[in-house]
Design an enzyme around this catalytic site. Structure first.
Site, PDB file in Angstrom:
ATOM      1  N   ASP A   1       5.092 -50.325  -3.694  1.00 15.23           N
ATOM      2  CA  ASP A   1       4.460 -51.323  -2.841  1.00 15.23           C
ATOM      3  C   ASP A   1       4.545 -52.681  -3.538  1.00 15.23           C
ATOM      4  O   ASP A   1       4.922 -52.776  -4.702  1.00 15.23           O
ATOM      5  CB  ASP A   1       3.017 -50.933  -2.512  1.00 15.23           C
TER       6      ASP A   1
ATOM      7  N   ASP B   1       2.291 -42.619   3.310  1.00 15.47           N
ATOM      8  CA  ASP B   1       1.807 -42.373   1.954  1.00 15.47           C
ATOM      9  C   ASP B   1       0.294 -42.443   1.982  1.00 15.47           C
ATOM     10  O   ASP B   1      -0.290 -43.136   2.815  1.00 15.47           O
ATOM     11  CB  ASP B   1       2.339 -43.418   0.966  1.00 15.47           C
TER      12      ASP B   1
END
Length: 376
Positions: free
Chosen positions: A92, A267
């Site tokens: 991320d 996720d």
């Protein structure tokens, strides 16, 4: 032309199944990515993660840039070598954690400046720095643009301001990332729960052009129903022929409903976090292994599973481990939960391929949501 070919082999309504092809291995979709925040999936060895049928894991830019530092990871051979994972890794951008975890953060057009939650040291994260950390220092396979994710609830003006900054940062991320053959860059759609803003965000992202597209700004407190309502219109806005990634989601029912609305990638820290606290996800719904009713239950969590944690230990033994505060209990439930989430994705891929996804979805709702121990 995208860095990673994405082939959709079947669809059932909005749900679709396919393969995202990366140099480090094929990723069947829809897929769930275990979260390896600090270069580890909490409580598990990577052999356990592999045995769960996970094909890709997630690393966290914010945590790794602070400790041990992205530069140190680079010196030690990159994130794959550092943690011993040879499959694909998605990182991320660091933006969400900067907003939610740092002691003080200040957002400007140029960057976000913040203090570390670890030692109070000052750091600056710009789109260019995020690309450097993810792509060049950590060496991740799928890189996320830097964005600003607003907390919920957000008024429309605040959400619009954030999506427009995110779009400008998306362009800068793309320019800094450049053209790469072995790494992909995903853009992030924002706009909170406002359809007009989701459309505006998508238009801005498509002008820039990314290898894949994420849906950000959900699972931040709006609730399951509002999330599903938003996904109903915001997922189909994204290109059919590129992977769609719903960030930070979620519970099994969220995964099923996300897939039903055209999402390919998910996720969440939930499987391991809930496992460490005694919550077990099963085909009949979640249970709490610490409940007294399991003290003499000699059946396993799932006798049909190929995961040793699910198959080889009785609920009574797992109950005992938690009562005795033995670390093994947290390890085994985390392992089981990760394997259950992967088994759920495998079942959904098979159901879509067979044209039976709606029947599976109905069955899952009936068994999972009507279970009397749903909150037990």
């Amino acid at each position: 032309m995208s860095a990673f070919p994405f082939e959709i082999s079947a669809s059932d309504g909005q749900a679709r199944t396919g393969v995202l092809k990366t140099p480090r291995g094929d990723i069947p979709t829809p897929i769930f990515m275990p979260v390896g925040t600090a270069a580890t999936v909490k409580a598990l060895t990577l052999d356990m993660v592999r045995q769960s049928h996970a094909k890709i894991i997630l690393g966290n830019t914010y945590h790794l840039m602070l400790r041990p530092s992205a530069e140190r990871v680079k010196r030690l051979g990159g994130l794959h070598k550092f943690m011993g994972w040879d499959g694909p890794i998605l990182t991320d951008s660091g933006g969400f954690q900067v907003m939610s975890l740092s002691q003080i953060s200040k957002v400007t057009e140029e960057a976000v400046t913040f203090q570390s939650h670890i030692d109070g040291s000052k750091h600056v994260l710009s789109p260019e720095r995020s690309m450097e950390i993810q792509a060049d220092l950590l060496g991740s396979d799928i890189v996320m643009q830097l964005d600003e994710c607003v907390s919920w609830p957000a008024d429309e003006a605040r959400a619009q301001k954030a999506l427009q900054l995110s779009a400008r940062w998306g362009l800068r991320s793309k320019q800094a990332f450049g053209q790469r053959d072995t790494q992909a860059l995903f853009g992030i759609q924002q706009g909170s729960t406002f359809e007009r803003l989701r459309r505006e965000s998508t238009d801005r992202l498509l002008e820039i052009g990314f290898d894949g597209y994420a849906i950000g700004g959900l699972a931040v407190g709006e609730g399951h129903e509002a999330m599903c309502d938003t996904l109903e219109y915001c997922a189909p806005l994204l290109p059919w022929d590129r992977p769609r990634y719903l960030m930070g989601v979620g519970k099994p029912i969220d995964l099923v409903e996300g897939v039903a609305r055209g999402v390919d990638m998910f996720d969440c820290v939930l499987p391991t976090r809930s496992g460490r606290h005694g919550q077990v996800w099963t085909w009949e719904g979640p249970i709490n292994i610490k409940n007294a009713r399991f003290a003499e239950d000699d059946t396993p969590l799932d006798a049909t599973s190929d995961c040793p944690a699910s198959r080889d230990y009785s609920k009574a033994y797992l109950h005992h481990l938690f009562k005795a505060e033995e670390i093994l209990g947290q390890v085994l439930l985390s392992w089981h939960n990760i394997a259950f989430f992967q088994a759920l994705m495998i079942r959904m891929r098979a159901a879509i391929a067979a044209g039976e996804f709606q029947a599976f979805r109905k069955w899952f709702h009936e068994t999972h949501l009507k279970a009397p121990h749903l909150n037990g």
